[in-house]
Design a protein around this motif. Structure first.
Motif, PDB file in Angstrom:
ATOM      1  N   LEU A   4      11.412  -4.996 -18.871  1.00 50.85           N
ATOM      2  CA  LEU A   4      12.791  -4.697 -18.499  1.00 50.85           C
ATOM      3  C   LEU A   4      13.660  -4.359 -19.714  1.00 50.85           C
ATOM      4  O   LEU A   4      14.516  -3.481 -19.645  1.00 50.85           O
ATOM      5  CB  LEU A   4      13.369  -5.895 -17.746  1.00 50.85           C
ATOM      6  N   HIS A   5      13.414  -5.012 -20.847  1.00 50.96           N
ATOM      7  CA  HIS A   5      14.232  -4.770 -22.037  1.00 50.96           C
ATOM      8  C   HIS A   5      14.075  -3.345 -22.575  1.00 50.96           C
ATOM      9  O   HIS A   5      14.928  -2.876 -23.322  1.00 50.96           O
ATOM     10  CB  HIS A   5      13.913  -5.797 -23.128  1.00 50.96           C
ATOM     11  N   ASP A   6      12.998  -2.641 -22.201  1.00 51.55           N
ATOM     12  CA  ASP A   6      12.796  -1.260 -22.648  1.00 51.55           C
ATOM     13  C   ASP A   6      13.386  -0.226 -21.681  1.00 51.55           C
ATOM     14  O   ASP A   6      13.438   0.961 -22.010  1.00 51.55           O
ATOM     15  CB  ASP A   6      11.305  -0.972 -22.829  1.00 51.55           C
ATOM     16  N   CYS A   7      13.790  -0.657 -20.503  1.00 52.53           N
ATOM     17  CA  CYS A   7      14.379   0.259 -19.516  1.00 52.53           C
ATOM     18  C   CYS A   7      15.834   0.515 -19.898  1.00 52.53           C
ATOM     19  O   CYS A   7      16.554  -0.419 -20.251  1.00 52.53           O
ATOM     20  CB  CYS A   7      14.298  -0.341 -18.118  1.00 52.53           C
ATOM     21  N   CYS A   8      16.261   1.771 -19.799  1.00 53.51           N
ATOM     22  CA  CYS A   8      17.621   2.093 -20.237  1.00 53.51           C
ATOM     23  C   CYS A   8      18.082   3.428 -19.651  1.00 53.51           C
ATOM     24  O   CYS A   8      17.277   4.226 -19.198  1.00 53.51           O
ATOM     25  CB  CYS A   8      17.693   2.159 -21.764  1.00 53.51           C
TER      26      CYS A   8
END
Length: 139
Positions: A4-8
């Motif tokens: 999730l931290h790489d989704c943007c």
């Protein structure tokens, strides 16, 4: 493993012109993968949900070509919601992220660019199976 931290949100090029605006996407230039498949969702009845799966390897870019919708992302531990309503913004999704697409406006068109050709074996369609895989990878 991504998460999730790489989704943007990716701000896509936008060329403004009095005759109408133009945006474009070049694989491996504006997004971190080559484009191998494009598909789109449209004529979605009110109240319907799309998505409801995760991918083992596939990466995607989701764009609201017309109208609006929300994308709920879940990495098995945390959730985050993105509202898409501009055709010059794309939501980049890594692998191993469960997604639900909800709250479609009337006439919404959701375009998806994918890093790979369709492969059913790349899907998690059962949330419990997805969660178990996430837990195994974090061990």
């Amino acid at each position: 493993m991504s998460g999730l931290h790489d989704c943007c949100i990716i701000d896509l090029p936008k060329i403004t012109d009095p005759r109408g605006n133009l945006s474009f996407i070049e694989g491996a230039q504006h997004i971190p993968f080559e484009i191998r498949r494009v598909y789109y969702l449209y004529d979605i009845p009110g109240g319907e949900t799309r998505g409801g799966h995760a991918h083992k390897e596939l990466q995607q870019l989701i764009v609201a070509m017309s109208g609006s919708f929300d994308v709920i992302l879940d990495d098995g531990y945390n959730k985050k919601t993105f509202s898409l309503n501009r055709s010059y913004y794309g939501l980049y999704l890594t692998n191993m992220v469960w997604r639900e697409i909800v709250n479609f406006s009337t006439g919404a068109v959701c375009m998806v660019l994918a890093s790979e050709h369709y492969d059913e074996s790349d899907y998690f369609r059962d949330y419990r199976e997805f969660r178990n895989a996430v837990k195994e990878w974090h061990i």
